[in-house]
Design an enzyme around this catalytic site. Structure first.
Site, PDB file in Angstrom:
ATOM      1  N   GLY A  12       0.921  -1.139   0.130  1.00  0.00           N
ATOM      2  CA  GLY A  12      -0.031  -0.092   0.020  1.00  0.00           C
ATOM      3  C   GLY A  12       0.887   1.177  -0.137  1.00  0.00           C
ATOM      4  N   CYS A  13       0.138   2.310   0.445  1.00  0.00           N
ATOM      5  CA  CYS A  13       1.087   3.626   0.405  1.00  0.00           C
ATOM      6  C   CYS A  13       2.344   3.580   1.094  1.00  0.00           C
ATOM      7  CB  CYS A  13       0.124   4.694   1.049  1.00  0.00           C
ATOM      8  SG  CYS A  13       0.807   6.323   1.350  1.00  0.00           S
TER       9      CYS A  13
END
Length: 218
Positions: A46-47
């Protein structure tokens, strides 16, 4: 630019929160702690802001760099990877001391608090293949340890949904733009960070107190 839109969405929906954390079991198959040259590990979950924020606090980790892995050098650009069509995932490259922390322990932290390995092509409010869960192993030993660990987690039923983490071998890692580096530390009051990433760092400190470093890696 995408984060600005996400922040606006979060303001309109304050019930959004970080992903739940699960204390995964210690890996059965792992490398023994031993003095030697510094090693690299590349994870995508993810981020990269939150993943970097977790791993920079691990004892034995010397540096964490946010960037991109899975695609070509020419498309390793934040605005381009946001299309989800480049093959890249937002990733972090970790430099660690194998005499202090093992690759298996890094995997355990990755699966326990850094992200949710059951979400396909997304993490929290972010969606697209650039937010996929992926292991970019470096060498045959890391590949062996990583595959054994995922099998162990699946057999243990640590998560009820299926683990969707992909194994993407030694695909190159490209460092991201300067403004992404150490982003969490410089933006702790930003809503996106406060809701989605700070809880991961706090969760790591709570679940792995012996591995917590008061001084973040560079």
């Amino acid at each position: 630019m995408k984060r600005v839109l996400l922040i606006a969405m979060l303001l309109a929906a304050p019930a959004c929160s970080a992903e739940p954390m699960v204390l995964a079991p210690a890996p059965v198959v792992d490398a023994m702690l031993a003095k030697g040259a510094l090693q690299k590990a590349v994870f995508a979950g993810g981020c990269f802001w939150g993943v970097e924020g977790v791993f920079e606090r691990v004892k034995g980790v010397k540096s964490v760099v946010s960037g991109y892995a899975g695609g070509a050098r020419a498309t390793a650009i934040y605005e381009v990877t946001g299309s989800g069509l480049t093959g890249h995932a937002e990733a972090v490259e970790i430099i660690y001391d194998p005499g202090v922390v093992s690759y298996g322990t890094l995997l355990r932290i990755f699966f326990s608090v850094a992200h949710n390995p059951t979400q396909l092509n997304r993490q929290g409010p972010d969606s697209g293949s650039q937010y996929r869960s992926a292991l970019f192993t470096r060498g045959t030993e890391q590949e062996r340890i990583a595959r054994a660990y995922v099998t162990q987690l699946e057999r243990a039923g640590t998560w009820k949904p299926k683990i969707v983490t992909t194994f993407e071998g030694g695909k190159p890692f490209y460092a991201g733009e300067a403004y992404h580096q150490n982003y969490l530390r410089g933006h702790t009051s930003q809503l996106y960070i406060a809701i989605n990433d700070i809880p991961k760092v706090e969760g790591f400190k709570r679940l792995f107190p012996a591995l917590w470093s008061e001084r973040p890696a560079v």
